[in-house]
Enzyme design. Structure first.
Site, PDB file in Angstrom:
ATOM      1  N   TYR A  67       0.738  -1.214  -0.170  1.00 19.11           N
ATOM      2  CA  TYR A  67      -0.031  -0.015  -0.155  1.00 19.11           C
ATOM      3  C   TYR A  67       0.908   1.325   0.096  1.00 19.11           C
ATOM      4  CZ  TYR A  67      -3.566  -3.261   1.485  1.00 19.11           C
ATOM      5  OH  TYR A  67      -4.320  -4.554   1.729  1.00 19.11           O
ATOM      6  N   LEU A 216     -17.925  -3.364   2.137  1.00 19.31           N
ATOM      7  CA  LEU A 216     -18.815  -2.138   1.529  1.00 19.31           C
ATOM      8  C   LEU A 216     -18.665  -2.333  -0.031  1.00 19.31           C
ATOM      9  CD1 LEU A 216     -18.525   0.540   4.151  1.00 19.31           C
ATOM     10  CD2 LEU A 216     -20.597  -0.845   3.876  1.00 19.31           C
TER      11      LEU A 216
END
Length: 328
Positions: A67, A216
């Protein structure tokens, strides 16, 4: 301005990490988007959100060496330098990217495992990693060899517990035979329900905590992404099959169902989506990502929502059998 002193706890750690002595908050925080992939970010805002999460009772934070690449671990190292004793930190290795951010492949070779761990420890500013994941399986290396190297890190005191991400039930069993696996991280949400087929059962059998990432649907299930053009130009989702105009249009039926239930329960679509995931497995932990304190509080509110048997059956009956677009 919201400060740590004005934030009240919303949850307490309640989920065991595998068969370890660590207890996790049922909802953790995925930190990837604080460094890249989802458009511009603000480091100061991210650190405020990380500190707020701790104050709200979140004690499980998820990152990875790719990341940034690498900058997300450095961010967490700065944010938590004097707070490591308050949390459980998970990071990962195995996906290789260059400094130009391009994908270079997978690496599960034993020598690389040790090098990756040392680099992560240096960026985090820690002596050990609480939970160390193999981010993806290297197709060229038997999983027993990779996990064997990870076991060596545990024996050396550099890692406390081991995890895997996105592996098959067979891979999970083979890895667990080498060294106990404490967590399996896999995508799971209303529109990605594949783990229900076998992985939940295997995790329960072996005493492995299931960690659901993207609960989500990378933000789609919140109802806040009406079309592809609402994403910034540098947002990774623009390249994802599920975020093309035709697939987004087809998948709006998920959002419509969530918004209908949200209206009935005086909640948000995001809260309903998260509550549904939690209702499927009592030993499951979610790690939705956010950079904002307001969204963090909204997400945590989902833990207060319950569904009746009738509502569960209604949701299942209304869910499309197929989701338009591949996950990657």
């Amino acid at each position: 301005m919201t400060t740590e002193s004005t934030i009240k706890p919303m949850i307490e750690p309640s989920i065991s990490l595998g068969r370890s002595d660590l207890t996790l908050s049922a909802m953790g925080l995925g930190c990837m988007g604080m460094s890249e992939f989802y458009g511009p970010s603000d480091e100061a805002e991210s650190i405020r959100t990380l500190h707020a999460a701790l104050a709200m009772g979140v004690n499980f934070f998820d990152t990875a060496d790719i990341y940034g690449p690498h900058t997300n671990e450095t961010l967490l190292g700065r944010a938590f330098a004097d707070r490591w004793d308050q949390l459980v930190l998970a990071t990962k290795f195995g996906i290789v990217r260059g400094e130009d951010r391009n994908f270079r492949g997978f690496n599960g070779r034993p020598g690389y495992v040790a090098q990756a761990c040392e680099a992560s420890l240096k960026r985090l500013g820690r002596q050990h990693i609480d939970l160390y994941y193999m981010h993806r399986k290297d197709p060229e290396v038997p999983i027993e060899e990779t996990v064997g190297a990870m076991k060596g890190l545990v024996e050396a005191g550099k890692v406390r517990y081991l995890g895997l991400s996105e592996v098959t039930p067979d891979d999970l069993r083979r890895a667990h035979a080498v060294h106990p696996i404490s967590a399996l991280q896999t995508e799971y949400s209303l529109w990605s329900r594949e783990p229900e087929a076998e992985l939940f059962e295997v995790c329960a059998e072996l005493g492995i905590t299931f960690v659901a990432y993207s609960p989500l649907g990378r933000g789609f299930l919140t109802g806040k992404i009406p079309n592809r053009e609402s994403l910034s130009e540098d947002d990774w989702r623009r390249t994802n099959p599920r975020f093309q105009e035709e697939t987004m249009a087809a998948n709006q039926r998920f959002v419509a169902l969530l918004e209908e239930l949200a209206a009935e329960k005086e909640a948000t679509a995001a809260q309903i989506a998260l509550a549904w995931v939690h209702s499927q497995n009592s030993s499951l932990v979610t790690i939705p990502g956010t950079r904002k304190i307001t969204r963090l509080a909204e997400n945590l509110g989902a833990l207060q929502i319950a569904f009746s048997d009738e509502e569960e059956a209604r949701i299942r009956a209304a869910l499309p059998e197929q989701t338009a677009g591949a996950r990657y």
